[in-house]
Design a protein around this motif. Structure first.
Motif, PDB file in Angstrom:
ATOM      1  N   GLY A  97       0.810  -1.214   0.000  1.00  0.00           N
ATOM      2  CA  GLY A  97       0.000   0.000   0.000  1.00  0.00           C
ATOM      3  C   GLY A  97       0.841   1.261   0.000  1.00  0.00           C
ATOM      4  O   GLY A  97       0.403   2.306  -0.432  1.00  0.00           O
ATOM      5  N   ASP A  98       2.089   1.143   0.475  1.00  0.00           N
ATOM      6  CA  ASP A  98       2.951   2.318   0.530  1.00  0.00           C
ATOM      7  C   ASP A  98       4.355   1.895   0.090  1.00  0.00           C
ATOM      8  O   ASP A  98       5.340   2.165   0.749  1.00  0.00           O
ATOM      9  N   SER A  99       4.399   1.163  -1.032  1.00  0.00           N
ATOM     10  CA  SER A  99       5.660   0.564  -1.452  1.00  0.00           C
ATOM     11  C   SER A  99       6.639   1.619  -1.945  1.00  0.00           C
ATOM     12  O   SER A  99       6.266   2.564  -2.628  1.00  0.00           O
ATOM     13  N   PRO A 100       7.931   1.467  -1.605  1.00  0.00           N
ATOM     14  CA  PRO A 100       8.940   2.382  -2.157  1.00  0.00           C
ATOM     15  C   PRO A 100       8.964   2.324  -3.680  1.00  0.00           C
ATOM     16  O   PRO A 100       9.360   3.287  -4.332  1.00  0.00           O
ATOM     17  N   PHE A 101       8.520   1.195  -4.236  1.00  0.00           N
ATOM     18  CA  PHE A 101       8.540   1.065  -5.699  1.00  0.00           C
ATOM     19  C   PHE A 101       7.412   1.863  -6.351  1.00  0.00           C
ATOM     20  O   PHE A 101       7.376   1.993  -7.561  1.00  0.00           O
ATOM     21  N   ASP A 102       6.467   2.334  -5.530  1.00  0.00           N
ATOM     22  CA  ASP A 102       5.416   3.182  -6.076  1.00  0.00           C
ATOM     23  C   ASP A 102       5.740   4.659  -5.891  1.00  0.00           C
ATOM     24  O   ASP A 102       4.978   5.526  -6.309  1.00  0.00           O
ATOM     25  N   ALA A 103       6.859   4.954  -5.236  1.00  0.00           N
ATOM     26  CA  ALA A 103       7.231   6.350  -5.004  1.00  0.00           C
ATOM     27  C   ALA A 103       7.441   7.045  -6.345  1.00  0.00           C
ATOM     28  O   ALA A 103       7.948   6.451  -7.292  1.00  0.00           O
ATOM     29  N   ALA A 104       7.019   8.312  -6.402  1.00  0.00           N
ATOM     30  CA  ALA A 104       7.212   9.088  -7.628  1.00  0.00           C
ATOM     31  C   ALA A 104       8.700   9.402  -7.785  1.00  0.00           C
ATOM     32  O   ALA A 104       9.334   9.861  -6.840  1.00  0.00           O
ATOM     33  N   LEU A 105       9.252   9.087  -8.952  1.00  0.00           N
ATOM     34  CA  LEU A 105      10.653   9.401  -9.218  1.00  0.00           C
ATOM     35  C   LEU A 105      10.699  10.516 -10.255  1.00  0.00           C
ATOM     36  O   LEU A 105      10.558  10.256 -11.442  1.00  0.00           O
ATOM     37  N   PRO A 106      10.859  11.775  -9.805  1.00  0.00           N
ATOM     38  CA  PRO A 106      10.831  12.884 -10.759  1.00  0.00           C
ATOM     39  C   PRO A 106      11.981  12.769 -11.755  1.00  0.00           C
ATOM     40  O   PRO A 106      13.049  12.259 -11.437  1.00  0.00           O
ATOM     41  N   ARG A 107      11.703  13.236 -12.965  1.00  0.00           N
ATOM     42  CA  ARG A 107      12.700  13.227 -14.023  1.00  0.00           C
ATOM     43  C   ARG A 107      13.917  14.056 -13.630  1.00  0.00           C
ATOM     44  O   ARG A 107      13.776  15.085 -12.985  1.00  0.00           O
ATOM     45  N   HIS A 108      15.101  13.619 -14.029  1.00  0.00           N
ATOM     46  CA  HIS A 108      16.318  14.387 -13.738  1.00  0.00           C
ATOM     47  C   HIS A 108      16.403  15.596 -14.664  1.00  0.00           C
ATOM     48  O   HIS A 108      15.735  15.634 -15.692  1.00  0.00           O
ATOM     49  N   PRO A 109      17.260  16.585 -14.326  1.00  0.00           N
ATOM     50  CA  PRO A 109      17.341  17.776 -15.178  1.00  0.00           C
ATOM     51  C   PRO A 109      17.722  17.433 -16.622  1.00  0.00           C
ATOM     52  O   PRO A 109      18.423  16.449 -16.859  1.00  0.00           O
ATOM     53  N   VAL A 110      17.241  18.242 -17.545  1.00  0.00           N
ATOM     54  CA  VAL A 110      17.505  17.996 -18.969  1.00  0.00           C
ATOM     55  C   VAL A 110      19.009  17.992 -19.245  1.00  0.00           C
ATOM     56  O   VAL A 110      19.483  17.360 -20.183  1.00  0.00           O
ATOM     57  N   ALA A 111      19.770  18.682 -18.392  1.00  0.00           N
ATOM     58  CA  ALA A 111      21.220  18.713 -18.566  1.00  0.00           C
ATOM     59  C   ALA A 111      21.801  17.299 -18.575  1.00  0.00           C
ATOM     60  O   ALA A 111      22.790  17.026 -19.259  1.00  0.00           O
ATOM     61  N   ALA A 112      21.167  16.386 -17.805  1.00  0.00           N
ATOM     62  CA  ALA A 112      21.634  15.004 -17.780  1.00  0.00           C
ATOM     63  C   ALA A 112      21.505  14.378 -19.167  1.00  0.00           C
ATOM     64  O   ALA A 112      22.371  13.611 -19.598  1.00  0.00           O
ATOM     65  N   LEU A 113      20.420  14.728 -19.873  1.00  0.00           N
ATOM     66  CA  LEU A 113      20.248  14.232 -21.237  1.00  0.00           C
ATOM     67  C   LEU A 113      21.311  14.842 -22.144  1.00  0.00           C
ATOM     68  O   LEU A 113      21.904  14.157 -22.966  1.00  0.00           O
ATOM     69  N   ARG A 114      21.569  16.135 -21.953  1.00  0.00           N
ATOM     70  CA  ARG A 114      22.576  16.807 -22.780  1.00  0.00           C
ATOM     71  C   ARG A 114      23.942  16.148 -22.606  1.00  0.00           C
ATOM     72  O   ARG A 114      24.664  15.915 -23.561  1.00  0.00           O
ATOM     73  N   ARG A 115      24.280  15.836 -21.352  1.00  0.00           N
ATOM     74  CA  ARG A 115      25.570  15.199 -21.095  1.00  0.00           C
ATOM     75  C   ARG A 115      25.652  13.857 -21.817  1.00  0.00           C
ATOM     76  O   ARG A 115      26.656  13.524 -22.441  1.00  0.00           O
ATOM     77  N   ARG A 116      24.557  13.088 -21.780  1.00  0.00           N
ATOM     78  CA  ARG A 116      24.554  11.781 -22.425  1.00  0.00           C
ATOM     79  C   ARG A 116      24.657  11.905 -23.943  1.00  0.00           C
ATOM     80  O   ARG A 116      25.368  11.151 -24.589  1.00  0.00           O
ATOM     81  N   LEU A 117      23.905  12.875 -24.493  1.00  0.00           N
ATOM     82  CA  LEU A 117      23.958  13.062 -25.950  1.00  0.00           C
ATOM     83  C   LEU A 117      25.364  13.476 -26.374  1.00  0.00           C
ATOM     84  O   LEU A 117      25.892  13.002 -27.389  1.00  0.00           O
ATOM     85  N   LEU A 118      25.986  14.335 -25.571  1.00  0.00           N
ATOM     86  CA  LEU A 118      27.339  14.782 -25.884  1.00  0.00           C
ATOM     87  C   LEU A 118      28.307  13.606 -25.893  1.00  0.00           C
ATOM     88  O   LEU A 118      29.085  13.430 -26.825  1.00  0.00           O
ATOM     89  N   TRP A 119      28.215  12.780 -24.854  1.00  0.00           N
ATOM     90  CA  TRP A 119      29.105  11.621 -24.783  1.00  0.00           C
ATOM     91  C   TRP A 119      28.861  10.671 -25.939  1.00  0.00           C
ATOM     92  O   TRP A 119      29.804  10.123 -26.521  1.00  0.00           O
ATOM     93  N   ALA A 120      27.585  10.436 -26.279  1.00  0.00           N
ATOM     94  CA  ALA A 120      27.252   9.538 -27.384  1.00  0.00           C
ATOM     95  C   ALA A 120      27.899  10.048 -28.662  1.00  0.00           C
ATOM     96  O   ALA A 120      28.512   9.288 -29.425  1.00  0.00           O
ATOM     97  N   THR A 121      27.785  11.358 -28.890  1.00  0.00           N
ATOM     98  CA  THR A 121      28.364  11.933 -30.105  1.00  0.00           C
ATOM     99  C   THR A 121      29.881  11.804 -30.088  1.00  0.00           C
ATOM    100  O   THR A 121      30.491  11.433 -31.096  1.00  0.00           O
ATOM    101  N   LEU A 122      30.488  12.098 -28.936  1.00  0.00           N
ATOM    102  CA  LEU A 122      31.940  12.017 -28.838  1.00  0.00           C
ATOM    103  C   LEU A 122      32.437  10.599 -29.088  1.00  0.00           C
ATOM    104  O   LEU A 122      33.412  10.385 -29.820  1.00  0.00           O
ATOM    105  N   ILE A 123      31.754   9.625 -28.492  1.00  0.00           N
ATOM    106  CA  ILE A 123      32.189   8.239 -28.662  1.00  0.00           C
ATOM    107  C   ILE A 123      32.033   7.815 -30.119  1.00  0.00           C
ATOM    108  O   ILE A 123      32.926   7.191 -30.705  1.00  0.00           O
ATOM    109  N   ALA A 124      30.885   8.174 -30.716  1.00  0.00           N
ATOM    110  CA  ALA A 124      30.668   7.821 -32.124  1.00  0.00           C
ATOM    111  C   ALA A 124      31.740   8.467 -33.000  1.00  0.00           C
ATOM    112  O   ALA A 124      32.326   7.817 -33.881  1.00  0.00           O
TER     113      ALA A 124
END
Lengths: 163, 525
Positions: free
Chosen positions: B367-394
């Motif tokens: 009824g109050d499971s930690p797995f039901d806790a809301a996990l807010p999205r991380h800042p968009v900067a985290a996506l930018r960092r990943r896209l940058l790394w993906a491009t660099l590696i490619a």
């Protein structure tokens, strides 16, 4: 100074640590270059491939030895209190580590060959976690031994909840 | 106490030596069950049976191709049986007040002992041949690192002895009912509170797998060998099935893949049925708390008990390729059990909904499971960092391919842009997947972390189990306002990370997760 809400740990490491890191960086670069130089010297056909790699290793090695140690000296800080051990390490990537006294399992000091030459030691504090160890390099031998003894004492006085 | 730290103490929980530590104890040494010798001998004979039938009954002319595997099997069987006989002669074991001890060796005597208070699991396994002879292989685990399987194995003792051992070593409060329970499973799984039972629909989650092809290869090789042994011509039979020439290469390969895939899937299904037959996850009372017990298996039963005093959390992991069918693996985070052993798995691979329900029940937070806790999205900067790394590696990989193509030679020049065309979109997609997996929260006494590309892993770890905090920030992360928070613990993987959280709230989150461990080091505001 720090933007994230953590304060900077109180103590810097010894200035001699810069020299230690420089020596270690040069040694690593020399060994790497040496390993590459052997096939370069032996096989002429491999030279177009190994040549650029060798140059790159040399350049990175020199840069690494020239820049990184002073950078590290700016970043590396440490502190022990009655409740916890707190350290900041790294250069490009900074790392803050905290381990409470009640979770400490072992306290060690270690001295590599360069460290022995310069009278330095590394203090290592481990917890029950396989990845929670805190390493504080670049301490004066006396300081490291004193800290280790103090931590061991405090640790034994603090009731731990073990794992 | 820290003077004799528990995890460091694990090393001395298991003692190998020449002397029994409890030499004074007046407890008789016991032998393994002698039945194990002939059980293995019979198996060796049976494995040669098809060949014997083919040659003696059917009268197939033996050739070197058919005799060789038989000979190998015969040698393996005889050596195995001899080995078992030696093991029976050499091995003695006993349970004293403080230790479980095992003595092996005739000339060079070896002792291994485990302190009883260090014992964390007692695992009784019965392969089919063992079950027929009422034998069980007992594995005693003491939370050792780097020792696979268990600290001490007794292969094999009688079922009653195994029951008794488990009862004695895990201090079960329930009455020992060995020998009185009828039916296939050995033991007392009926007692206690059932948290999950096998549902046959779970089969669907366990048959779609790359391993299907490995399985099929094994099955087909076995069938081929058997057919050849009986003088049949399976290769010719397959060739005659269709006009492959006319179908062409593409279709032949497609048909082959489908047929082999179907065989593999059937094999995996059979395997799943036999492994998970009558699976139950039960919470059973013990003298000092409760244990999570799983019982499963058709031909080979397996029962694992996990002390709940050592439970620190639960992890649910969702493999990337099967995210669309909401497939999940459920493991417990406990101290002492290696995360790489199957003992930490408490559910067969199955639907996410069941995994979450069972996880909540295991954590006692329905009824109050930690797995039901809301996990807010991380800042968009985290996506930018990943896209940058993906491009660099490619870019890096493409550059490397181009350089190698030029220096080493006979590689077509077009290869490098092909590498870029394939690599870049794949890496960019993975970057987005990785970003969307990020999440963290504090839910009651649990800290919840979620991350991972190939498998999105959500872990709920008890905050009181956090034994340290690591914050990590590269210069790039600093510019982007990100920080990676890792909590370390003695249980499970030892570290649970929240990559690329918002730098301003990261320290506060870490402090909350670690129950105020960072308080003395926060900047005065």
């Amino acid at each position: 100074m720090s933007q994230n809400g953590l304060r900077v740990p109180a103590n810097r490491v010894e200035r001699r640590a810069i020299l230690h890191w420089t020596l270690a960086a040069l040694a690593t670069a020399t060994v790497l270059a040496g390993v590459l130089a052997v096939p370069y010297w032996l096989w002429e056909s491999a030279r177009p491939v190994i040549g650029p790699v060798l140059v790159a290793v040399g350049a990175v090695g020199v840069l690494n030895a020239a820049m990184v140690p002073s950078w590290r000296y700016i970043v590396h800080r440490w502190e022990t209190t009655a409740e916890a051990v707190y350290a900041r390490t790294g250069w490009y990537v900074r790392e803050w580590r905290v381990a409470p006294i009640s979770r400490i399992q072992t306290v060690d000091t270690s001295r590599g060959p360069f460290e022995q030459m310069l009278g330095l030691a590394t203090l290592t504090v481990t917890t029950a976690s396989s990845s929670g160890a805190i390493k504080i390099p670049g301490l004066d031998v006396e300081t490291a031994i004193r800290e280790a003894e103090r931590l061991t004492e405090v640790t034994q006085l603090t009731p731990g909840d073990q794992t | 106490m820290s003077a004799s730290p528990p995890e460091a103490g694990v090393q001395d929980a298991i003692v190998d030596g020449a002397e029994p530590p409890d030499a004074t104890a007046d407890v008789p040494w016991l032998r393994l069950d002698a039945k194990m010798i002939w059980v293995d001998a019979v198996r060796a004979l049976l494995s040669m049976a098809p060949a014997a039938i083919a040659i003696v009954v059917v009268g197939v002319e033996p050739t070197s191709g058919t005799i060789l595997p038989v000979a190998v099997l015969a040698v393996v069987g005889v050596v195995g049986a001899a080995n078992d006989a030696m093991r029976w002669v050499k091995t003695r074991y006993r349970v004293t007040d403080e230790y479980v001890e095992r003595r092996t060796g005739l000339l060079v005597r070896k002792y291994r002992s485990i302190r009883r208070d260090r014992i964390r699991s007692v695992d009784a396994q019965g392969k089919f041949r063992h079950r027929l002879a009422r034998l069980r292989k007992v594995t005693v685990g003491a939370g050792q690192h780097g020792v696979s399987g268990g600290a001490l194995t007794l292969d094999a003792v009688s079922r009653t002895a195994a029951e008794q051992l488990r009862h004695e070593l895990l201090n079960h409060a329930e009455p020992a009912v060995a020998g009185t329970v009828a039916g296939r499973t050995s033991s007392t799984a009926g007692a206690g509170h059932v948290l999950a039972r096998l549902r046959w629909s779970w089969i669907a989650y366990n048959i779609v797998n790359v391993w299907a092809y490995v399985m099929a290869a094994g099955l087909l090789w076995g069938a081929y060998w058997l057919a050849v042994l009986f003088g049949l011509d399976p290769a010719g039979w397959v060739t005659g099935l269709a006009d492959w020439e006319e179908l062409g290469w593409g279709w032949t390969i497609a048909v082959g893949l489908v047929v082999v895939g179907v065989i593999g899937v059937a094999g995996l299904a059979a395997n799943f049925v036999s492994e998970s037959w009558n699976f139950r996850l039960v919470r059973v009372p013990t003298e000092n708390g409760t244990a999570l017990r799983t019982v499963q298996g058709l031909l080979r039963t397996r029962e694992v008990n996990r002390d709940e005093n050592r439970l620190r959390g639960v992890q649910i992991s969702e493999p990337l390729l099967w995210r669309w069918m909401r497939m999940a693996d459920t493991t417990v985070i406990t101290t002492g059990l290696s995360i790489f052993s199957t003992s930490s798995t408490i559910l067969p691979r199955g639907p996410l909904g069941v995994a979450r329900r069972v996880a909540a029940a295991v954590l006692d937070r329905e009824g109050d499971s930690p797995f039901d806790a809301a996990l807010p999205r991380h800042p968009v900067a985290a996506l930018r960092r990943r896209l940058l790394w993906a491009t660099l590696i490619a870019a890096g990989a493409t550059g490397l391919v181009a350089w190698l193509a030029r220096t080493i030679g006979p590689v077509p020049e077009s290869l490098w842009w092909l590498a870029a065309a394939v690599l870049l979109p794949v890496l960019l997609t993975l970057a987005v997947v990785s970003y969307r997996a990020l999440g963290h929260a504090v839910s009651g006494e649990y800290v919840v972390t979620r991350s991972g590309v190939s498998a999105r892993a959500t872990a709920a770890l008890r905050r009181s189990a956090v034994s340290g905090v690591v914050l990590r920030q590269s210069l790039l992360q600093r510019r982007l306002g990100l920080m990676t928070v890792t909590v370390t613990t003695a249980a499970g993987y030892g570290r649970y990370a929240v990559p690329d959280a918002d730098a301003h709230s990261a320290v506060q989150f870490a402090n909350e997760a670690a129950q105020g461990m960072l308080d003395p080091f926060l900047e005065a505001r």
